[in-house]
Design a protein around this motif. Structure first.
Motif, PDB file in Angstrom:
ATOM      1  N   PRO A 131      45.668  39.058  80.213  1.00 26.49           N
ATOM      2  CA  PRO A 131      46.901  38.856  80.986  1.00 26.49           C
ATOM      3  C   PRO A 131      47.898  39.976  80.754  1.00 26.49           C
ATOM      4  N   LEU A 132      48.894  40.071  81.635  1.00 28.78           N
ATOM      5  CA  LEU A 132      49.938  41.066  81.504  1.00 28.78           C
ATOM      6  C   LEU A 132      50.651  40.887  80.171  1.00 28.78           C
ATOM      7  N   ALA A 133      50.717  41.938  79.402  1.00 29.87           N
ATOM      8  CA  ALA A 133      51.415  41.887  78.123  1.00 29.87           C
ATOM      9  C   ALA A 133      52.889  42.169  78.372  1.00 29.87           C
ATOM     10  N   ILE A 134      53.728  41.185  78.129  1.00 35.48           N
ATOM     11  CA  ILE A 134      55.163  41.358  78.343  1.00 35.48           C
ATOM     12  C   ILE A 134      55.744  42.069  77.133  1.00 35.48           C
ATOM     13  N   HIS A 135      56.298  43.226  77.412  1.00 33.00           N
ATOM     14  CA  HIS A 135      56.866  44.058  76.364  1.00 33.00           C
ATOM     15  C   HIS A 135      58.346  43.732  76.152  1.00 33.00           C
ATOM     16  N   ALA A 136      59.054  43.498  77.241  1.00 32.90           N
ATOM     17  CA  ALA A 136      60.482  43.207  77.160  1.00 32.90           C
ATOM     18  C   ALA A 136      60.863  42.285  78.308  1.00 32.90           C
ATOM     19  N   TYR A 137      61.908  41.512  78.110  1.00 37.11           N
ATOM     20  CA  TYR A 137      62.395  40.650  79.183  1.00 37.11           C
ATOM     21  C   TYR A 137      63.896  40.485  79.063  1.00 37.11           C
ATOM     22  N   GLU A 138      64.491  40.186  80.202  1.00 43.05           N
ATOM     23  CA  GLU A 138      65.932  39.995  80.250  1.00 43.05           C
ATOM     24  C   GLU A 138      66.240  38.943  81.308  1.00 43.05           C
ATOM     25  N   LYS A 139      67.060  37.968  80.966  1.00 41.53           N
ATOM     26  CA  LYS A 139      67.471  36.952  81.923  1.00 41.53           C
ATOM     27  C   LYS A 139      68.598  37.521  82.769  1.00 41.53           C
ATOM     28  N   LYS A 140      68.415  37.448  84.108  1.00 42.18           N
ATOM     29  CA  LYS A 140      69.410  38.019  85.011  1.00 42.18           C
ATOM     30  C   LYS A 140      69.690  37.064  86.163  1.00 42.18           C
ATOM     31  N   ASN A 141      70.896  37.162  86.693  1.00 41.86           N
ATOM     32  CA  ASN A 141      71.222  36.455  87.916  1.00 41.86           C
ATOM     33  C   ASN A 141      70.567  37.212  89.067  1.00 41.86           C
ATOM     34  N   THR A 142      69.885  36.506  89.951  1.00 42.20           N
ATOM     35  CA  THR A 142      69.129  37.155  91.018  1.00 42.20           C
ATOM     36  C   THR A 142      69.455  36.553  92.374  1.00 42.20           C
ATOM     37  N   TYR A 143      69.324  37.401  93.397  1.00 44.82           N
ATOM     38  CA  TYR A 143      69.429  37.001  94.795  1.00 44.82           C
ATOM     39  C   TYR A 143      68.070  37.341  95.395  1.00 44.82           C
ATOM     40  N   ILE A 144      67.353  36.326  95.880  1.00 44.30           N
ATOM     41  CA  ILE A 144      65.939  36.485  96.196  1.00 44.30           C
ATOM     42  C   ILE A 144      65.673  36.373  97.687  1.00 44.30           C
ATOM     43  N   PHE A 145      64.973  37.362  98.221  1.00 35.66           N
ATOM     44  CA  PHE A 145      64.446  37.362  99.584  1.00 35.66           C
ATOM     45  C   PHE A 145      62.941  37.194  99.448  1.00 35.66           C
ATOM     46  N   PHE A 146      62.377  36.180 100.082  1.00 39.84           N
ATOM     47  CA  PHE A 146      60.940  35.915  99.990  1.00 39.84           C
ATOM     48  C   PHE A 146      60.406  35.770 101.405  1.00 39.84           C
ATOM     49  N   CYS A 147      59.325  36.469 101.752  1.00 43.29           N
ATOM     50  CA  CYS A 147      58.761  36.320 103.104  1.00 43.29           C
ATOM     51  C   CYS A 147      57.244  36.398 103.062  1.00 43.29           C
ATOM     52  N   ASP A 148      56.642  35.809 104.080  1.00 42.61           N
ATOM     53  CA  ASP A 148      55.204  35.966 104.281  1.00 42.61           C
ATOM     54  C   ASP A 148      54.916  36.079 105.763  1.00 42.61           C
ATOM     55  N   VAL A 149      53.715  36.557 106.072  1.00 45.13           N
ATOM     56  CA  VAL A 149      53.274  36.722 107.446  1.00 45.13           C
ATOM     57  C   VAL A 149      52.609  35.429 107.892  1.00 45.13           C
ATOM     58  N   VAL A 150      53.029  34.923 109.038  1.00 46.23           N
ATOM     59  CA  VAL A 150      52.482  33.688 109.599  1.00 46.23           C
ATOM     60  C   VAL A 150      51.025  33.922 110.014  1.00 46.23           C
ATOM     61  N   ASN A 151      50.147  33.008 109.650  1.00 49.03           N
ATOM     62  CA  ASN A 151      48.716  33.031 109.989  1.00 49.03           C
ATOM     63  C   ASN A 151      47.991  34.279 109.470  1.00 49.03           C
ATOM     64  N   TYR A 152      48.452  34.822 108.395  1.00 51.28           N
ATOM     65  CA  TYR A 152      47.874  36.043 107.819  1.00 51.28           C
ATOM     66  C   TYR A 152      46.394  35.867 107.483  1.00 51.28           C
ATOM     67  N   SER A 153      46.057  34.773 106.844  1.00 54.86           N
ATOM     68  CA  SER A 153      44.675  34.590 106.368  1.00 54.86           C
ATOM     69  C   SER A 153      43.683  34.333 107.497  1.00 54.86           C
ATOM     70  N   THR A 154      44.157  34.071 108.699  1.00 53.26           N
ATOM     71  CA  THR A 154      43.237  33.813 109.813  1.00 53.26           C
ATOM     72  C   THR A 154      42.911  35.080 110.600  1.00 53.26           C
ATOM     73  N   THR A 155      43.481  36.211 110.198  1.00 49.72           N
ATOM     74  CA  THR A 155      43.224  37.466 110.904  1.00 49.72           C
ATOM     75  C   THR A 155      42.144  38.269 110.183  1.00 49.72           C
ATOM     76  N   PRO A 156      41.430  39.137 110.904  1.00 44.42           N
ATOM     77  CA  PRO A 156      40.400  39.976 110.271  1.00 44.42           C
ATOM     78  C   PRO A 156      41.012  40.853 109.180  1.00 44.42           C
ATOM     79  N   ILE A 157      40.218  41.195 108.171  1.00 44.89           N
ATOM     80  CA  ILE A 157      40.705  41.920 107.001  1.00 44.89           C
ATOM     81  C   ILE A 157      41.350  43.250 107.375  1.00 44.89           C
TER      82      ILE A 157
END
Length: 191
Positions: free
Chosen positions: A19-45
């Motif tokens: 697994p990813l070895a976490i070397h350092a971390y910091e707790k921060k206040n975040t503003y998150i934009f999250f998106c995905d493509v509709v029907n992505y998995s049904t399209t050819p590779i």
């Protein structure tokens, strides 16, 4: 290549067993934009590759991403979409402005896909590996993804918290994002 430098999406060879070895971390206040493509998995590779490259180009060239301080933004690939996380001195409206820019770019460029967008805010951990690769983990990242999952195609959906703190007060942008009031329910009609 710009995409591989920012997203690290083109990996050659087998995935590492450890697994990813976490070397350092910091707790921060975040503003998150999250998106995905509709029907992505049904399209050819091959179409999937073209689609995700087009989406990443739209995300990474958007003014709200380019103008955010480099240390206060982080691009996180998600396979069929991506998250852009703004931290620290970044503008709290950046995720909503990015969502509007993405909608405008898809229409202007006549791109052949649609996206769902979720916006949220809250504390998360920004982690770094020994090689310096950064990522964001935390409950609020998960919440942003769940909000996105509730959005309809080409809809911008924000958490009630983000809406109350940053959107409702600004009439100019309030018409673009709907608040999701009941996150515990799977019914889209309640958002």
């Amino acid at each position: 290549m710009l995409l591989s430098a920012l997203f690290g999406v083109f990996v050659r060879g087998p995935c590492p067993a450890r697994p990813l070895a976490i070397h350092a971390y910091e707790k921060k206040n975040t503003y998150i934009f999250f998106c995905d493509v509709v029907n992505y998995s049904t399209t050819p590779i091959q179409e999937q590759l073209t689609t995700v490259r087009s989406l990443y180009d739209v995300l990474l060239t958007a003014e709200s991403v380019r103008t955010a301080p480099p240390d206060d933004r982080l691009a996180v690939p998600t396979g069929d979409g991506g998250a852009i996380v703004f931290t620290g001195n970044a503008d709290s409206h950046a995720p909503l402005r990015l969502a509007m820019e993405v909608h405008e770019a898809i229409a202007r460029q006549a791109l052949p896909f649609r996206v769902r967008i979720g916006i949220h805010c809250g504390s998360n951990y920004v982690v770094s590996s020994r090689t310096g690769r950064r990522n964001v983990i935390g409950a609020n990242m998960n919440t942003a993804a769940r909000i996105m999952d509730l959005a309809e195609p080409m809809q911008i959906l924000s958490s009630a918290e983000y809406y109350a703190l940053y959107v409702r007060k600004d009439r100019e942008v309030a018409r673009y994002a709907m608040p999701c009031e009941r996150l515990g329910s799977r019914s889209r009609r309640q958002c």
